[in-house]
Write an enzyme that holds these catalytic residues in place. Structure first.
Site, mmCIF file in Angstrom:
data_model
loop_
_atom_site.group_PDB
_atom_site.id
_atom_site.type_symbol
_atom_site.label_atom_id
_atom_site.label_comp_id
_atom_site.label_asym_id
_atom_site.label_seq_id
_atom_site.Cartn_x
_atom_site.Cartn_y
_atom_site.Cartn_z
ATOM 1 N N THR A 97 4.444 4.528 -16.900
ATOM 2 C CA THR A 97 4.340 6.102 -16.114
ATOM 3 C C THR A 97 4.055 5.835 -14.752
ATOM 4 O O THR A 97 2.863 5.678 -14.375
ATOM 5 C CB THR A 97 3.249 6.921 -16.919
ATOM 6 O OG1 THR A 97 3.658 6.823 -18.460
ATOM 7 C CG2 THR A 97 3.256 8.257 -16.445
ATOM 8 N N PHE A 115 7.891 7.571 -24.240
ATOM 9 C CA PHE A 115 7.142 8.953 -25.040
ATOM 10 C C PHE A 115 6.303 8.570 -26.275
ATOM 11 O O PHE A 115 5.876 9.384 -27.202
ATOM 12 C CB PHE A 115 7.970 10.048 -25.200
ATOM 13 C CG PHE A 115 8.575 10.541 -23.859
ATOM 14 C CD1 PHE A 115 8.102 11.510 -23.155
ATOM 15 C CD2 PHE A 115 9.885 10.030 -23.443
ATOM 16 C CE1 PHE A 115 8.256 11.786 -22.037
ATOM 17 C CE2 PHE A 115 10.247 10.485 -22.213
ATOM 18 C CZ PHE A 115 9.726 11.417 -21.536
ATOM 19 N N TYR A 170 -4.842 22.290 -31.592
ATOM 20 C CA TYR A 170 -6.253 22.125 -32.351
ATOM 21 C C TYR A 170 -7.343 22.408 -31.279
ATOM 22 O O TYR A 170 -7.258 21.284 -30.267
ATOM 23 C CB TYR A 170 -6.179 21.007 -33.240
ATOM 24 C CG TYR A 170 -5.472 20.727 -34.182
ATOM 25 C CD1 TYR A 170 -6.010 21.461 -35.637
ATOM 26 C CD2 TYR A 170 -4.104 20.536 -34.209
ATOM 27 C CE1 TYR A 170 -5.057 21.510 -36.660
ATOM 28 C CE2 TYR A 170 -3.445 20.403 -35.486
ATOM 29 C CZ TYR A 170 -3.918 20.892 -36.756
ATOM 30 O OH TYR A 170 -2.947 20.878 -37.734
ATOM 31 N N CYS A 186 -3.486 8.036 -21.547
ATOM 32 C CA CYS A 186 -2.353 8.944 -20.821
ATOM 33 C C CYS A 186 -2.751 10.205 -20.322
ATOM 34 O O CYS A 186 -2.818 10.410 -19.363
ATOM 35 C CB CYS A 186 -1.063 8.863 -21.861
ATOM 36 S SG CYS A 186 -0.303 7.349 -22.178
HETATM 37 N N1 LIG Z 1 -0.389 3.621 -24.447
HETATM 38 C C1 LIG Z 1 0.324 4.581 -24.653
HETATM 39 O O1 LIG Z 1 0.378 5.154 -25.951
HETATM 40 C C2 LIG Z 1 1.545 4.804 -23.591
HETATM 41 C C3 LIG Z 1 2.306 5.792 -24.045
HETATM 42 C C4 LIG Z 1 3.545 6.032 -23.079
HETATM 43 C C5 LIG Z 1 3.623 5.365 -21.909
HETATM 44 N N2 LIG Z 1 2.395 4.635 -21.391
HETATM 45 C C6 LIG Z 1 2.395 4.000 -20.031
HETATM 46 O O2 LIG Z 1 3.042 2.630 -20.210
HETATM 47 C C7 LIG Z 1 2.284 1.739 -19.297
HETATM 48 C C8 LIG Z 1 1.658 0.749 -19.929
HETATM 49 O O3 LIG Z 1 0.625 1.520 -20.909
HETATM 50 P P1 LIG Z 1 -0.117 0.197 -22.019
HETATM 51 O O4 LIG Z 1 -0.898 1.384 -22.594
HETATM 52 O O5 LIG Z 1 1.069 -0.408 -22.729
HETATM 53 O O6 LIG Z 1 -0.776 -0.769 -21.224
HETATM 54 P P2 LIG Z 1 -1.934 -1.808 -21.509
HETATM 55 O O7 LIG Z 1 -2.896 -1.972 -20.589
HETATM 56 O O8 LIG Z 1 -1.992 -1.706 -23.003
HETATM 57 O O9 LIG Z 1 -0.989 -3.063 -21.170
HETATM 58 C C9 LIG Z 1 -0.610 -3.582 -19.884
HETATM 59 C C10 LIG Z 1 -0.304 -5.102 -19.988
HETATM 60 O O10 LIG Z 1 0.351 -5.501 -18.757
HETATM 61 C C11 LIG Z 1 -0.099 -6.895 -18.161
HETATM 62 N N3 LIG Z 1 -0.028 -7.004 -16.978
HETATM 63 C C12 LIG Z 1 -0.647 -6.828 -15.756
HETATM 64 N N4 LIG Z 1 0.058 -7.129 -14.640
HETATM 65 C C13 LIG Z 1 1.098 -7.966 -15.301
HETATM 66 C C14 LIG Z 1 2.075 -8.723 -14.411
HETATM 67 N N5 LIG Z 1 2.328 -8.829 -13.237
HETATM 68 N N6 LIG Z 1 2.977 -9.299 -15.298
HETATM 69 C C15 LIG Z 1 2.776 -9.092 -16.557
HETATM 70 N N7 LIG Z 1 2.217 -8.560 -17.310
HETATM 71 C C16 LIG Z 1 1.171 -7.813 -16.697
HETATM 72 C C17 LIG Z 1 -1.541 -6.600 -18.621
HETATM 73 O O11 LIG Z 1 -2.113 -7.891 -18.875
HETATM 74 C C18 LIG Z 1 -1.507 -5.879 -20.146
HETATM 75 O O12 LIG Z 1 -1.535 -6.827 -21.092
HETATM 76 C C19 LIG Z 1 1.452 2.748 -18.557
HETATM 77 O O13 LIG Z 1 2.050 3.210 -17.211
HETATM 78 C C20 LIG Z 1 1.165 3.934 -19.374
HETATM 79 O O14 LIG Z 1 0.793 4.842 -18.594
HETATM 80 C C21 LIG Z 1 1.703 4.326 -22.435
#
Ligand SMILES: NC(=O)c1ccc[n+]([C@@H]2O[C@H](COP(=O)([O-])OP(=O)(O)OC[C@H]3O[C@@H](n4cnc5c(N)ncnc54)[C@H](O)[C@@H]3O)[C@@H](O)[C@H]2O)c1
Length: 442
Positions: A121, A155, A257, A266
């Site tokens: 995001t 999403f 809710y 997020c």
């Molecule tokens: N978690 C959710 O429910 C969700 C839903 C939709 C969108 N998003 C978005 O997706 C993105 C990721 O979120 P997430 O919750 O999966 O994050 P997370 O923190 O769970 O995972 C991110 C991973 O990226 C790795 N990383 C960092 N730098 C790196 C690099 N240079 N090369 C390879 N790996 C690297 C980290 O070690 C970590 O394991 C964010 O922008 C978030 O806003 C998250």
């Protein structure tokens, strides 16, 4: 198709597993060696229902690989997904350092055409910056390779992520190249069979769509919390109001809710980041700021109710806490309301006896071992000797407890229901003092 995914967190692992499940060859990359070792030894570092089984199946079938070797991953995938974190920086904007590092890493190993697909995001304009950084890294190598940058926001909902990815409401693809659109349409075809959910648009609109969706959902929650606080003061019941307005099709029953605030990785960060983006273009996003302020206040509400109930005499009090995760079916505690509550309770000398079906390990990681936080092996154990029960996360297992047993185990029959799970009339009949959210008529 050959796919590489940078970032093996919630989004990267779900994306990798689901893309492998439909027959693609996927490499997931992470910089965290420990995480990659875990994955290669068959362990999944996060809790997401169904993810472990799907990873195991595709890993065994040789379609899903985990590595720290970026070069191999860049050589492997026509599609290079970016799924790294975009946490808030010190002023609330999205910190894009991980996204840009991945972009530069991809460019430094690229030797052929690649499609860089941004799933993280990111604020509007990030794809332009990713493109510029890749071009500049390539220029340093004296190369002029072709590449495309696509915005493909994710999403999925933590806790229902597998189903959300396999049967999405929509697949948003922001691109400026028709050829890339067709390749992505092909990639997503297995998830698009029932009816067409593939929506293409310009890159900036795709980037903004993700923020718009999260900000809208957060707004609905803060709106209901504002109304709940009013209902409490006006002698009305927010649960009845919820039914009353949800029946209006224009409003609907989802996400209305009242409770003890939203958390997670997020909503808080995305609402803030969008407000910061607005600032940068000289627009004061008053509604977004209010949404976040209402939420910050709401996260303090349970503590204020507990503090008021015990007339400020909290030192040494034991509070039973049900639910640490920011919502059910996840172990994610980022920005969880439980954290704001526990930290306030500790500040006034109270102790917490907590139970959560999945997030206790994560809590241990965050808070280490402390005398004022005891993890219990069951919801019932958490009640023993406690002065009150507080329900913070609406896990299924908390929905229909044995109130007789709760009453016996607690020192005082007091329940703070941060998710309005229980019927105030029933609880009063059973001899409890009940504090819900916005239930002013009881
Ligand atoms: N978690 C959710 O429910 C969700 C839903 C939709 C969108 N998003 C978005 O997706 C993105 C990721 O979120 P997430 O919750 O999966 O994050 P997370 O923190 O769970 O995972 C991110 C991973 O990226 C790795 N990383 C960092 N730098 C790196 C690099 N240079 N090369 C390879 N790996 C690297 C980290 O070690 C970590 O394991 C964010 O922008 C978030 O806003 C998250």
């Amino acid at each position: 198709m050959k796919i590489s995914i940078f970032g093996s967190g919630y989004v990267g692992l779900v994306t990798g597993a689901c893309l492998a499940e439909v027959g693609n060859e996927v490499i997931c990359v992470d910089v965290d060696q420990g995480r990659v070792d875990m994955l290669n030894s068959g362990e999944v570092p996060i809790y997401e229902p169904g993810l472990d089984v799907m990873i195991a199946r595709n890993f065994k079938a040789g379609r899903l690989h985990f590595t720290t070797d970026a070069k191999t991953a860049v050589e492997h995938g026509l599609f290079q997904f970016i799924a790294v974190g975009t946490p808030p920086d010190e002023n609330g904007s999205a910190d894009l350092q991980y996204v840009f590092t991945v972009a530069e890493t991809i460019a430094s190993h690229m030797s052929d055409y690649r499609i860089i697909v941004d799933k993280s995001t990111v604020p509007v304009g990030t794809a332009d910056e990713v493109r510029a950084r890749i071009a500049s890294t390539l220029a340093c190598k004296q190369g002029t390779l072709e590449f495309d940058v696509v915005s493909n926001p994710e999403f999925l909902k933590a806790g229902a992520a597998m189903n959300d990815f396999m049967s999405p409401d929509r697949i948003i693809v922001g691109t400026d190249n028709p050829r890339t659109t067709e390749l992505l349409r092909e990639l997503y075809a297995p998830f698009n069979r029932n009816h067409d959910r593939f929506l293409t648009m310009d890159i900036r609109s795709a980037e903004l769509t993700k923020y718009a969706a999260n900000a809208m959902l957060a707004t609905k929650i803060s709106f209901m919390n504002e109304l709940a606080n009013l209902a409490e003061r006006l002698g009305a019941d927010i649960e009845q109001v919820r039914h009353g307005i949800g029946s209006d099709k224009r409003i609907g029953y989802s996400f209305i809710y009242a409770g003890c605030g939203y958390g997670g990785s997020c909503f808080p960060k995305d609402v803030n980041a969008l407000a910061r983006s607005a600032n940068e273009v000289d627009y004061d996003a008053e509604l977004l700021k209010a949404v976040e302020n209402v939420n910050t206040r709401q996260k303090q509400l349970l503590f204020q109710k507990i503090h008021a109930h015990f007339k400020g005499d909290m030192s040494g009090k034991v509070i039973a806490l049900w639910g640490l995760a920011f919502k059910p079916n996840t172990d994610d505690m980022r920005e969880a309301p439980s954290r704001a509550l526990m930290e306030s309770l500790w500040d006034v000398g109270a102790k917490v006896q907590a139970y959560d079906p999945e997030a206790m390990e994560e809590s241990r990681r965050i808070y280490d071992n402390r005398d004022d936080l005891i993890y219990c092996e069951s919801p019932e154990k958490a009640l023993e000797g406690a002065s009150a029960l507080v329900v913070v996360t609406e896990w299924q297992v908390f929905r229909s407890p044995d109130f007789g047993q709760i009453k016996k185990a607690l020192r005082e029959p007091v329940i703070f229901d941060g998710r309005n799970l229980y019927d105030p009339i029933q609880l009063k009949r059973e001899g409890f003092i009940y504090h819900g959210i916005g239930r002013g008529s009881f």
